[in-house]
Structure formats: C-alpha cells, structure tokens
Write a protein that holds these residues in place. Sequence first.
Motif: not given
Length: 362
Positions: A109-110, A296-303
Amino acid sequence: MSTTALNDLFRYPIVQAPMAGGASCPELVGAVCEAGALGFLAAGYKTAGSLYQEIKRVRGLTGKPFGVNVFLPQTGPGADPAAVEVYRHQLAGEAGWYETPLGDTDGGRDDGYESKLAILLEDPVPVVSFTFGCPKPETFHAFARAGTYTMVTVTSAEEARTAQAAGADALCVQGVEAGGHQGSYRDDPDEEEAGTGLLALVTQVREATALPLVAAGGLMRGAQIAAVLAAGAGAAQLGTAFLVCPESGAHPLHKRALTDPLFQRTALTRAFSGRPARGLVNRFMREHGRYAPAAYPEIHHLTAPLRKAAATAGDAQGMALWAGQGHRLARELPAAELVGVLAAELDTALTDLADPAFRSAS
C-alpha cells in the motif's frame, strides 16, 4: 520553502501532468521541457530502480527543469477484505474471457514511497509533487535543503491549508474535470460525487492560501489556460492534451479512443483501481463500476492483469481509458508543437482580454 519562484522554472505557464501507467515517459517529458513547458515523470506504480533509470533518461534528453510526482502511502485500516473478495468473484467472468488470472491484492500500500524519497533526496530533481495526501513537514524541509521545489495536489480549500501549513512551496489545484485519479487526501465514498469544478476551486484555494497555484482539470486550449490564470493560478497543468502526442507512452488504443465517437463521455469510477478516477465510459466501467468497493490499491492490483490482457487483445472496452472532460479536443501533435500552439493561443487570449474593444464587445 524554496526561494525559487515557480514560473522561473519554465518559459510558458504550461505543465505536462504526471500520468502514471506509462504515458509520462522520458521522451514526452524531455520534449515538453525543451519546448519551454514543465514536464513531469510519474513515479506511481514504478519501482524505485525504474524511477532512477527514467530520471537518468530525462537528463540525457534535456538540461531544462523537470518534475517527478510521488504517490503518498495509503494509510488507515485498509480495504474490507470481504468487499474485495466479493469484487474478485464479480470479475471471474472477465478473467475467463481474457484467459488470465486476477492479480494479487497483497501488492503493498505504500508504492515504495520511502525508497523513492531516498532517490530524490540523494540525487535531487528540480521539482517534486505529491498526490493522495500531504507529506510531513520534515519531508518538505528535507527537499528544501536539497534545493527541490515542492508541490502538493489538492482538491479542496481544506487540503490546501493543510499543505501550506506543512511547508509545500506550491499547490496543484485539481478540479473534478481532471482525467485519471482524483488526488484527494482521503477516499471517502460519501463524498466522491462532491467534486468541485476547476474555476470555482481555484478561486476558493486562492482565497484560502498564499501559495502559487497550478490549475488542473479538463484544460485543452490556450484560452482555457488564460481563464485559470485570470482566476489566480500561476500556471496550468494539462494531461489529456499530451496523452495523444507521439512521444507519449500511452497505448495506441487509448490514444485513438480519446477522439473516437464510440466513446461519448467520461465518468468517475472505482472499477479499475478502487479509487475514484475519471475515464472514458466503456463496457468494463458500465458493467463493474457500481460493484467496485473503496479499496485502493487492492483493486488496482486485482485488475492489473485484466487491463494488460485487454490491451494485448486490442480490446479498448476492457482497458482503463483515463481522460479528462475535454478529451474530444485532443490534437495529435508532437509535444513541442503542442506546447507552441498552446502558448500562441494563450498569448492571443491574453491580448484579446487586454483589448478594451474586445471587453466592450463582450
């Protein structure tokens, strides 16, 4: 605070926005700077090592001042794992269609924040800007000692006052018209529809702080630059306008989509990253935007694998086509030529505004 005045760093009051994801490549930054504007690298989504190499490439292309934009770490409790898991199931069909697995949401997350700061302090660049929050005062003090001019993206007068108190040299005032992610300090789902238009926001921030302002959001023509200068900004930041330049690292499908009649409008969405970002409305956004959580940023990484697979397949309907509201005004010109055209348009607009006959006719 730095003793350097913002507008001493470049000839024209034009800033090329830092567009994370590859568009703001060294070739674009170098061409913009050589033409008399201020180019920006985007440190977001890169490793510290990759950022270092890109800075070296820019220095090989231009001796003019340039900037680097850094994402602030995402603090707080983080995303709701259950909500992320529900969205993962929502995207299962996309993974099957593009024949690619979904990404790992534990990607951090950083964004390598401390490592990037270390590089920028050890080998300083002329300008560093920050998005998604405001650094601590000691960070601004460190950059001031290094001789680096600092700027913080703000989306409200409250954020502007916070940045001024912390020690920023300038503010990038981002209106809701801007393409890509909204650079607000907090990601509050209850406030995501409450964005403020650029001219109103510049006026609010101008009356709330004494810092130099760079206005950003939907700007595509020199006359619009004149308007934000009249409202109190010292310069204008344009992203979508430079996205279609041949030097831009944006995907060809993304460049073509900006003026393709198939894409009629833009909207803010969490579909691709979990944080509000403005892009061209396509199939992916329509089908998944309403279900995407604030993560964010979890969904960024997911997609990320889906977006990459869509681009490889030549399918713009599955890509994140970030764009500001002025996207239909994009002009496919080399970066240096675009800077010259914008500067000429600005000069004409300022001359017209200074002409008493023009004012009386208005």
